[in-house]
Each structure stands twice: as C-alpha cells, then as structure tokens.
Design a protein around this motif. Sequence first.
Motif, PDB file in Angstrom:
ATOM      1  N   ARG A   1      41.895  40.901  37.237  1.00 58.12           N
ATOM      2  CA  ARG A   1      41.608  39.683  36.462  1.00 58.12           C
ATOM      3  C   ARG A   1      40.553  38.833  37.160  1.00 58.12           C
ATOM      4  NH1 ARG A   1      46.807  37.129  36.555  1.00 58.12           N
ATOM      5  NH2 ARG A   1      47.607  38.952  37.618  1.00 58.12           N
ATOM      6  N   LEU A   2      40.617  38.788  38.475  1.00 54.74           N
ATOM      7  CA  LEU A   2      39.635  38.012  39.230  1.00 54.74           C
ATOM      8  C   LEU A   2      38.242  38.627  39.115  1.00 54.74           C
ATOM      9  CD1 LEU A   2      39.337  35.601  41.172  1.00 54.74           C
ATOM     10  CD2 LEU A   2      39.710  37.207  43.040  1.00 54.74           C
TER      11      LEU A   2
ATOM     12  N   LYS B   1      36.358  38.082  35.771  1.00 56.59           N
ATOM     13  CA  LYS B   1      35.729  36.773  35.565  1.00 56.59           C
ATOM     14  C   LYS B   1      34.312  36.714  36.120  1.00 56.59           C
ATOM     15  CE  LYS B   1      40.106  34.299  35.649  1.00 56.59           C
ATOM     16  NZ  LYS B   1      40.937  33.337  36.403  1.00 56.59           N
ATOM     17  N   ASP B   2      33.967  37.643  37.008  1.00 53.63           N
ATOM     18  CA  ASP B   2      32.638  37.665  37.614  1.00 53.63           C
ATOM     19  C   ASP B   2      31.663  38.334  36.657  1.00 53.63           C
ATOM     20  OD1 ASP B   2      30.553  37.514  39.486  1.00 53.63           O
ATOM     21  OD2 ASP B   2      31.036  39.525  40.233  1.00 53.63           O
ATOM     22  N   THR B   3      30.738  37.565  36.108  1.00 52.81           N
ATOM     23  CA  THR B   3      29.807  38.110  35.112  1.00 52.81           C
ATOM     24  C   THR B   3      28.638  38.863  35.751  1.00 52.81           C
ATOM     25  OG1 THR B   3      28.617  36.004  35.046  1.00 52.81           O
ATOM     26  CG2 THR B   3      30.373  36.343  33.425  1.00 52.81           C
TER      27      THR B   3
END
Length: 81
Positions: free
Chosen positions: A44-45, A48-50
């Motif tokens: 999940r972390l 979030k990093d695009t």
Amino acid sequence: MIRRLWMQLPKLVRFMLVHIANGMVIGCVFLFGLIWFDVGGLARLLAKDTSGLATFVLFFQTALTFGAVSMGIAVMNLGED
C-alpha cells in the motif's frame, strides 16, 4: 562471444559474480514476497508512490545487500572442503 568473454575472466572473479547474482535474485524474490503479502503495509505504501523511485531504491538496496551477504558467505566458506 559472451561465453568466450566470460571464460577469459579470472576464476575468482567469476566465482564472486555468480554469488553476487544469486544473492541479488534471492533478495528480489524475498522483496516480491514482502510486497505480495503486503507485510507491514509495504504494498500500500509503494502504491502511493507515483514516480516509482521508492520501489526502485528499495529493490536496488535489497538486491545489493543480499548480493553482498551472499558473496561474503561464499568467500568465507572457500577454505572449507
């Protein structure tokens, strides 16, 4: 051609490269497992990093660490029969 270049390398250099590569593969498989099972919310972390930079750095550092440990273990076991 590649095989000929590989065989021209000194025996100990080939030994170290093989063990580094094995450790890097093991490290990437280990990290894939952590991401797949979302250990500690890692997947999940990273989702979030695009930019993908966090994923790249995580894989690079894990592969580097596992490769170095694998090579170190192999070198320390050279003297044993």
